[in-house]
Design an enzyme around this catalytic site. Sequence first.
Site, PDB file in Angstrom:
ATOM      1  N   GLY A  30     -82.600 -71.280  51.785  1.00  0.00           N
ATOM      2  CA  GLY A  30     -82.308 -72.634  52.220  1.00  0.00           C
ATOM      3  C   GLY A  30     -80.877 -72.995  51.874  1.00  0.00           C
ATOM      4  O   GLY A  30     -80.516 -73.053  50.692  1.00  0.00           O
ATOM      5  N   LEU A  31     -80.055 -73.225  52.877  1.00  0.00           N
ATOM      6  CA  LEU A  31     -78.628 -73.486  52.683  1.00  0.00           C
ATOM      7  C   LEU A  31     -78.295 -74.926  53.032  1.00  0.00           C
ATOM      8  O   LEU A  31     -78.482 -75.355  54.168  1.00  0.00           O
ATOM      9  CB  LEU A  31     -77.789 -72.545  53.547  1.00  0.00           C
ATOM     10  CG  LEU A  31     -77.661 -71.096  53.070  1.00  0.00           C
ATOM     11  CD1 LEU A  31     -77.050 -70.237  54.170  1.00  0.00           C
ATOM     12  CD2 LEU A  31     -76.814 -71.019  51.805  1.00  0.00           C
ATOM     13  N   GLY A  34     -73.770 -76.515  50.046  1.00  0.00           N
ATOM     14  CA  GLY A  34     -73.182 -76.729  48.732  1.00  0.00           C
ATOM     15  C   GLY A  34     -72.978 -75.422  47.991  1.00  0.00           C
ATOM     16  O   GLY A  34     -73.403 -74.353  48.430  1.00  0.00           O
ATOM     17  N   CYS A 117     -89.742 -85.192  49.482  1.00  0.00           N
ATOM     18  CA  CYS A 117     -88.960 -84.408  50.439  1.00  0.00           C
ATOM     19  C   CYS A 117     -89.110 -82.918  50.158  1.00  0.00           C
ATOM     20  O   CYS A 117     -89.269 -82.112  51.081  1.00  0.00           O
ATOM     21  CB  CYS A 117     -87.495 -84.821  50.366  1.00  0.00           C
ATOM     22  SG  CYS A 117     -86.458 -84.091  51.647  1.00  0.00           S
ATOM     23  N   CYS A 216     -79.201 -88.509  48.920  1.00  0.00           N
ATOM     24  CA  CYS A 216     -78.527 -88.166  50.176  1.00  0.00           C
ATOM     25  C   CYS A 216     -78.469 -89.357  51.128  1.00  0.00           C
ATOM     26  O   CYS A 216     -77.484 -89.537  51.843  1.00  0.00           O
ATOM     27  CB  CYS A 216     -79.224 -86.977  50.836  1.00  0.00           C
ATOM     28  SG  CYS A 216     -80.925 -87.274  51.376  1.00  0.00           S
TER      29      CYS A 216
END
Length: 383
Positions: A30-31, A34, A117, A216
């Site tokens: 999972g990118l 960061g 999330c 976020c």
Amino acid sequence: MAVGSTTTRAGEAALERLRQWPGEHRVAIGLSGGVDSSLTAALLVEAGWEVEGLTLWLMSGKGACCAEGLVDAAGICEQLGIPHHVVDMRETFQQEIVQRLVDGYRDGITPLPCSQCNRSVKFGPMLDWALQERKLPRIATGHYARIRHGGDRGRHQLLRGLDTRKDQSYFLYDLPQEVLGRIVFPLGELTKPDTRLEAARHGLRTAEKPESQDLCLADHHGSMRAFLDAYLPPRQGEIVLADGTVVGEHDGIEHFTVGQRKGLGVAWGEPLHVIRLDAAMNRVVVAPRAEAGRDSCVVGAVNWVSIDPIEAPRTVEVQVRYRSTPVRAELSPLPAIEADQQRERPHRCRLSFEEEQFSITPGQAAVFYDGETVLGGGLIQRE
């Protein structure tokens, strides 16, 4: 671009753990764009894993979860020579996170969107995609946490990251066993300075990228207040003492949280703390510190991570906010109430603190620890 060699002992140890990892060395990473997820990908590639990058598109516009993150994630994949995929999760994120967050603030609680999330938008869907679309048996992320496999009764146990300043286990308490069993956390035994050094050594374009300092959604809108103002119109109401004495006014209970002392806009003989948000009356209830403490709270929707559900009281360390210091408490099981019987996680517990606590906030998570091991956690309830 070729991956460089590591320079820190922690980086070398992380590589050795990855090389010795049991089972298939095939993974979706999972990118976010960061430095943490970028280095995770680089370490996996260097350790010889088959790696594919995956970025979840959560919001339109600028920010880490949007255009900027997508561009940086794609650049890292190109640099490492691995495929990059983007999955559009904007509708799910809007329904599962944004709307629930707004509803929670409207109802007078302070939600914790990050754990929700992680469970319903990130880890679960990411694993489903990896298994179904790419036939990849594992997922990896740049979280600072660890997993011990084959613990109590064969459970996958969640542990704190070794860097206490960056440990993210608090936000991961809600992950189910079937997901924990397929996660790889290469940064679990690194510190943030280690990560920066390793990223620079690998020549990663994100090595000096600054961290996001807020939720976020707050970053996306400029501030948390701006986010809430975009969804909730101002609702003027009273700030009152517990006996109903009016001491001030507010323009929306969503701008306050239990335990808050600063920014109340109230002139009083001694500092006042928010002790309750009354959505029905649109009131912020405050009290002096001597009246603001709690010696217990109820925790609902409990997810048991590293142990089976408890049947008798036990002493635990509990963290009631992400940055809060763990405190000792007795954890006692409670019977499920009728409203919870049909829920996926009907378990309820009462936490009885050894010392009075002052920021027990409905909607936040209470996460139970035994040393570095996450026993479980749930959401603090209103009483």
